[in-house]
Motif scaffolding. Sequence first.
Motif, mmCIF file in Angstrom:
data_model
loop_
_atom_site.group_PDB
_atom_site.id
_atom_site.type_symbol
_atom_site.label_atom_id
_atom_site.label_comp_id
_atom_site.label_asym_id
_atom_site.label_seq_id
_atom_site.Cartn_x
_atom_site.Cartn_y
_atom_site.Cartn_z
ATOM 1 N N LYS A 537 -46.105 7.571 -8.421
ATOM 2 C CA LYS A 537 -47.372 7.430 -9.134
ATOM 3 C C LYS A 537 -48.118 6.213 -8.593
ATOM 4 O O LYS A 537 -47.589 5.439 -7.781
ATOM 5 N N LEU A 594 -58.313 5.845 -17.542
ATOM 6 C CA LEU A 594 -57.400 4.890 -16.899
ATOM 7 C C LEU A 594 -57.209 3.617 -17.714
ATOM 8 O O LEU A 594 -56.304 2.825 -17.435
ATOM 9 N N ASP A 596 -56.179 2.958 -20.765
ATOM 10 C CA ASP A 596 -54.934 2.780 -21.518
ATOM 11 C C ASP A 596 -53.785 2.327 -20.617
ATOM 12 O O ASP A 596 -52.872 1.630 -21.077
ATOM 13 N N ARG A 597 -53.836 2.726 -19.371
ATOM 14 C CA ARG A 597 -52.756 2.383 -18.441
ATOM 15 C C ARG A 597 -53.002 1.059 -17.720
ATOM 16 O O ARG A 597 -52.088 0.254 -17.545
ATOM 17 N N PHE A 598 -54.251 0.842 -17.284
ATOM 18 C CA PHE A 598 -54.522 -0.302 -16.424
ATOM 19 C C PHE A 598 -55.464 -1.340 -17.047
ATOM 20 O O PHE A 598 -55.634 -2.401 -16.458
ATOM 21 N N SER A 603 -52.254 -6.042 -18.695
ATOM 22 C CA SER A 603 -52.252 -5.383 -17.396
ATOM 23 C C SER A 603 -52.887 -6.252 -16.316
ATOM 24 O O SER A 603 -52.515 -6.169 -15.144
ATOM 25 N N ASP A 617 -49.960 -0.892 -14.201
ATOM 26 C CA ASP A 617 -49.665 0.184 -15.150
ATOM 27 C C ASP A 617 -48.393 -0.212 -15.903
ATOM 28 O O ASP A 617 -47.301 -0.193 -15.336
ATOM 29 N N GLN A 619 -47.238 1.334 -18.556
ATOM 30 C CA GLN A 619 -46.536 2.469 -19.147
ATOM 31 C C GLN A 619 -45.384 2.864 -18.241
ATOM 32 O O GLN A 619 -45.531 2.963 -17.030
ATOM 33 N N ALA A 622 -46.240 7.427 -16.593
ATOM 34 C CA ALA A 622 -47.633 7.864 -16.733
ATOM 35 C C ALA A 622 -47.680 9.377 -16.866
ATOM 36 O O ALA A 622 -46.905 10.096 -16.237
#
Length: 627
Positions: A537, A594, A596-598, A603, A617, A619, A622
């Motif tokens: 990922k 994006l 929520d992840r980055f 982050s 990221d 998480q 992902a």
Amino acid sequence: MNAPTTASRTPFIIILILLLAITGVQFFFNFRGLTSSAAMDQAQIARNVARGEGMTTNWLRPIQMVSGSTRSGLNPFLSDDYIREQEAILAGQGESLINPEKFTPHALRDTRNAPLNILVESVVFKLAGVHQFDLWKMTDNSMIYLPDRIVAGISCMFFILSVLSCYYILHRMFDVTIASFTCLTMILSNLFLQYATSGLPQMMMLFFFAWGVYFLYTALQYKEEKRKFLMPLLYSSLCFSCVCFAGWIGLWPMAGFLIFVGIRFKPHGLYCIPALGILLLLLAYPLYINRSISGSVFGTAYYTIFTGLTGNEEIAMNSLISGDIPIGAQKAVIAIINNILTQGNLLYENLGNLPLALVFLLTLLHQFRRMEVNQAKWGIFAMWVPAIIGMALYTSNKSDISLGQLQILFAPFFTAYGTAFVLNLIARHSNKEAAPILRGSVLLLALLLTSLPLLLNLPQIVRVGILTASRGIPAWPPYYPPGLNRNLRNQTSEKEFILTDQPAAVGWYADRKAIGLPKMVDQFMVLERILKFHGSKVGSILVTPSSTLNTDIRTIASSYGEFTPLVLEGSILIQTKDKNPVYLFDHSRALAPLADRFGTSDSRQFIQGADMILYKDLQENAPIPQP
């Protein structure tokens, strides 16, 4: 033919001492690390070759990823459900959806670069142990990556060989005065010195180009003397083929060489056949590999044509399919014509600020006494004309150093012919008493015009170089090797990929797999779908000054599309950090998938203040992207 004699030893020794001294100053005191993404790209590939991994690359270009994935059996534009259904059907038949032998993002073979410079670097890397990353990891006290110096040292070596070769060749073609003056202008030209430590293959190309011209001159001389000229013609073909093997743009002057040989040597067209055969023999294997990997003999090198059409090849490389590249037929024609005209405007700068090099065009109207010298002039001109067209397509028409700039190869010969022409005019149109003074004055003035920028800055260069000898000064902005080599590498995983506007630097300094920033979030999802089906990922996004340096906001928006807020976030934070920091990432609807992840506060990792931000990221797993 003017063979070297004892009388030529003194100027040769002076040139050799000056060459080593000035090159040493540039290498030890004025080197700021690699400043060209193309040089970093070739260096990281060379390191992989030294490891025994072949011509694999850490820089994954989206257009190559999509093409390779599709050819291997995975069409990333299809929905996940449909792909899973296909995978289940094939699994029931004992087959796999993906053929890893045709494509895998973890060992993607490069199809962008010509291999010769990479292979030479890989040999040096193997001997020096550069392939062992931890052995050369940067310390807290250093700002210059030591392998950068090794790469620059290879370029310096070919620069020294090129100057010495030009002295020998021009001495034989003309005389010691012209040979000495031409080599002095090369040594004192800022542009030549920049290329000498750039890590780009231009100095290697110049070395082979010079000997190619020499053997062509020898073949023409043998032809005039009614001697057999096939062997020097074959040697010339081999040298010009090596120019192509060092940089694909060398195919343009090679085309001019083949045309010249086909016309000049009788029977017409016969002698260009063995020359073409040598070229095809050298290029057969890389072209075959390109064809097997990408479906085209040109590979991703084909898309470098968009450097001239759009101003930046990465616009094409970061697209997913060729249809996404924003260029129309009418715009392409206008861009090519404009670029050819601009080549003329920048001719003096791109020839290294050598005044007498421009006089070469006047020598086309002049008949030199020796026929082989006169004919070699037309051979050089025949190679220069297609090279102008090639540079109009493959360069962005800037006077900065560039992988696609070839004027530097012609500069020594343009200067030699221009100098011979001017000295000839002085000899014809001045009396015997004034001629030596006039000759010396013209040569001195031309040399001062070339060398003055270097000579004026030389004391400052040496002083700063001595004061910063222990640490060095990096090419910041945009490149900050310590942040990539230590911080970025420590905060990222070897199995994950980094989305960035500086993929070559990440691949070289951090030894991590990097992907260029696309324009659309949907394109990001397609790329991550490819990685997901190969067990990986995008683990982080790195934004650096490469995307904003010396660029207006309209150009940034045109280049990065929906990722523009992410690219600009660091610049806005610098302006608002003392009051109320503004995080553009959090306010972008397009980037919401994006965020929520980055985009969380945890982050963001500030590698070099807000100028270089790593979005990690956090998480663990992902989600597989949906269309």
